[in-house]
Design an enzyme around this catalytic site. Structure first.
Site, PDB file in Angstrom:
ATOM      1  N   LYS A  90      -4.318  -6.555   3.697  1.00 49.63           N
ATOM      2  CA  LYS A  90      -4.436  -5.636   2.715  1.00 49.63           C
ATOM      3  C   LYS A  90      -5.984  -5.206   2.324  1.00 49.63           C
ATOM      4  O   LYS A  90      -6.232  -4.235   2.207  1.00 49.63           O
ATOM      5  CB  LYS A  90      -3.528  -5.932   1.321  1.00 49.63           C
ATOM      6  N   GLU A  96     -10.095   1.949   4.329  1.00 44.84           N
ATOM      7  CA  GLU A  96      -9.634   3.385   3.556  1.00 44.84           C
ATOM      8  C   GLU A  96     -11.060   3.829   2.885  1.00 44.84           C
ATOM      9  O   GLU A  96     -11.295   4.959   2.957  1.00 44.84           O
ATOM     10  CB  GLU A  96      -8.521   2.827   2.657  1.00 44.84           C
ATOM     11  N   HIS A 156      -7.469  -3.302   4.935  1.00 41.87           N
ATOM     12  CA  HIS A 156      -6.779  -2.287   5.126  1.00 41.87           C
ATOM     13  C   HIS A 156      -7.881  -1.333   3.940  1.00 41.87           C
ATOM     14  O   HIS A 156      -7.974   0.021   4.086  1.00 41.87           O
ATOM     15  CB  HIS A 156      -5.202  -2.170   4.553  1.00 41.87           C
ATOM     16  N   ASN A 157      -7.902  -1.688   2.959  1.00 40.02           N
ATOM     17  CA  ASN A 157      -8.575  -1.211   1.809  1.00 40.02           C
ATOM     18  C   ASN A 157     -10.065  -0.846   2.149  1.00 40.02           C
ATOM     19  O   ASN A 157     -10.419   0.309   1.731  1.00 40.02           O
ATOM     20  CB  ASN A 157      -8.596  -1.785   0.358  1.00 40.02           C
ATOM     21  N   SER A 179       0.914  -1.257  -0.093  1.00 40.82           N
ATOM     22  CA  SER A 179      -0.147   0.071  -0.008  1.00 40.82           C
ATOM     23  C   SER A 179       0.766   1.047   0.145  1.00 40.82           C
ATOM     24  O   SER A 179       1.953   1.412   0.427  1.00 40.82           O
ATOM     25  CB  SER A 179      -1.027   0.202   1.175  1.00 40.82           C
TER      26      SER A 179
END
Ligand SMILES: *[C@@H]1O[C@H](CO)[C@@H](O)[C@H](O)[C@H]1NC(C)=O
Length: 498
Positions: A189, A196, A192-193, A135
């Site tokens: 990940k 986000e 995480h997105n 990222s």
């Protein structure tokens, strides 16, 4: 032994922008790197950049064979191509020349189950595998991303010195850690997105309330976000938001570019996967789901234009309610309230993401360290923020913390800010300005902290029509009631409300 001085330490295949930048980053940290791409011009471009950006130790190769054989054993090859079948194609092109003990590292946004399938497939050839979340966008790849490698621990050990130098550096170390086995790196990940998505939605709602209800100009918004970035909201996304309000529209020469951008959001899939996984695991993630729904609704531009004509009271236009409210708000106080509402809404969103990670970790036996994940997100990545340090500490204090919002420090902050939070959401509701992310966070907070919910009624309904049984508050066991019969009897008996 081969002359290892002529061989590269690592290889990278797939030279789109992310791949080029990551390769240059690795070279710059002193690790000789081989690069490959089917399109030869990409190889030449990368060689050219390596020369220009400091004569970096990078060699270009034009066939999979030359590329693989140019790397010292045990070989580690990063691939950065589009997720899905391009990854499978690249793996099969490269692995023909790889030998037992060598490693494939997929740095794309891959669905974690694809990684688990590939781990199994390449293991038949004695190859190791890592699915590594990367990222930080182009900048991050070039100057220090947050890296989330998962899969073979042995493979991680082979590249640990490289990834620790290449990753973003924060005061408590490089933004990389071995995440866990299997597809753990990709899964982390993905979440995480999802987080986000939540952050971006919440920031856009703060902007909307300040702009529409508060009447702030772009210049004022720029000042507000700049100031916020000096406090508890300090983060990459708040920082770039401040910048965005500064940019003039070059095409018309009038006003700021942000006002000329069509209000339709794009997306690539990781947010959707996050919400799907939350549902699969029975984890409530309403803020992240609201941000995904926000993107879907934004896509219905034509429908919204029509709805704007029919769904306001007769004679009213969109915005008329707002004008009445705007004339009464204290701008300074609104700005301060929105800051607090944004902050606590964000905490609820991170709590949801962390709980999703914990649930998956239990299911898959990944043994994820939530505090360490918060730490490696402190630098490099898109959600990097000062408050991640506090999340790290909360999980260090209590690794079994059931929910971030009951950590004593976060709990105190949430309680202190809830009046402001309710004022912002209340004002937005009154004005008809949708704030689905903030409302979802507040609903999450209010639901989670209640000792009793109206779920008793839902249980009664389920037992009424489906004999699903219910538990009682005063004795143990499963109970079933003949609701219809008893209701009929009591109707015949009482009937006082006619
Ligand atoms: C090489 O470049 C092309 C075009 O940029 C891209 O589509 C392809 O996936 C790249 N990767 C490999 C390994 O060839």
């Amino acid at each position: 032994m081969e002359a290892s001085t002529t061989l590269s330490r690592i290889g990278l295949a797939g030279l789109a922008v992310m791949g080029q930048n990551l390769a240059l980053n690795i070279g710059e940290k002193g690790f000789p790197i081989s690069v490959y791409n089917r399109t030869t011009s990409k190889v030449d471009e990368t060689i050219e950049r390596a020369k220009r950006e400091g004569d970096l130790p990078l060699t270009g190769h034009y066939t999979p064979r030359d590329f693989v054989l140019s790397i010292q054993r045990p070989r580690s090859v990063i691939i950065l191509v589009k997720a899905g079948s391009p990854v499978d194609q690249t793996i099969s092109a490269l692995t023909q020349f790889m030998e037992p003990g060598d490693t494939i590292i997929d740095g794309g946004n891959e669905w974690y189950e694809n990684t688990e399938r590939r781990i199994h497939e390449v293991s038949e050839k004695g190859l190791l595998y890592l699915g590594m979340g990367v990222s930080g966008g182009e900048e991050g790849a070039r100057f220090g991303p947050s890296l989330m490698p998962g899969g073979s621990y042995e493979a991680y050990k082979n590249v640990e010195d490289i990834v620790k130098k290449v990753a973003a550096q924060v005061e408590d170390g490089p933004c990389v850690t071995f995440i866990g086995e299997g597809g753990a790196g990709n899964f982390v990940k993905m979440v995480h997105n999802g987080i986000e998505y939540g952050d971006m939605q919440l920031i856009s709602e703060a902007y909307d309330v300040l702009k529409v209800v508060g009447g702030l100009s772009n210049e004022e918004l720029c000042e507000v976000f700049t100031e916020w970035n000096n406090g508890e909201l300090e983060s990459f996304l708040v920082e770039i938001t401040a910048d965005i309000f500064r940019v003039k529209d070059e095409i018309t020469g009038e006003g700021e570019l942000v006002d000329k951008i069509l209000d339709k959001t794009g997306m690539k899939g990781t947010g959707k996967w996050t919400v799907q996984q939350a549902a699969e695991l029975s984890v409530a993630a309403p803020t992240i789901a609201a941000s995904l729904d926000g993107r879907y609704l934004s896509g219905l531009k034509d429908e919204r234009e029509n709805a704007a004509k029919v769904l306001w009271e007769a004679g009213m236009r969109e915005g008329e309610e707002v004008e009445a409210i705007r004339s009464k708000v204290d701008k300074k106080r609104l700005i301060d309230d929105v800051r607090q509402a944004l902050y606590v809404s964000k905490i609820c969103s991170y709590a949801q993401g962390m709980n999703l990670l914990r649930a998956k970790s239990l299911e898959k036996n990944w043994d994820l360290n939530l505090g360490e994940l918060a730490r490696i997100w402190k630098g490099g990545c898109i959600i990097r923020a000062v408050f991640l340090d506090r999340i790290k500490k909360a999980y260090q204090r209590n690794p079994g913390l059931p929910n971030l919002i009951v950590d004593p420090e976060f709990a105190r902050e949430m309680v202190q800010r809830q009046a402001a939070w309710r004022r912002v959401v209340g004002l937005a509701v009154q004005a008809g300005i949708s704030t689905p992310g903030m409302c979802a966070s507040l609903g999450y907070f209010d639901t989670y902290r209640r000792k009793s919910l109206p779920a008793n009624l839902v249980q009664a309904q389920r037992d009424y029509f489906g004999a699903h049984t219910y538990e009682r508050i005063d004795r143990s066991g499963a109970f079933h009631t003949e609701w219809a019969k008893l209701a009929r009897q009591s109707k015949a008996g009482v009937g006082s409300l006619n």
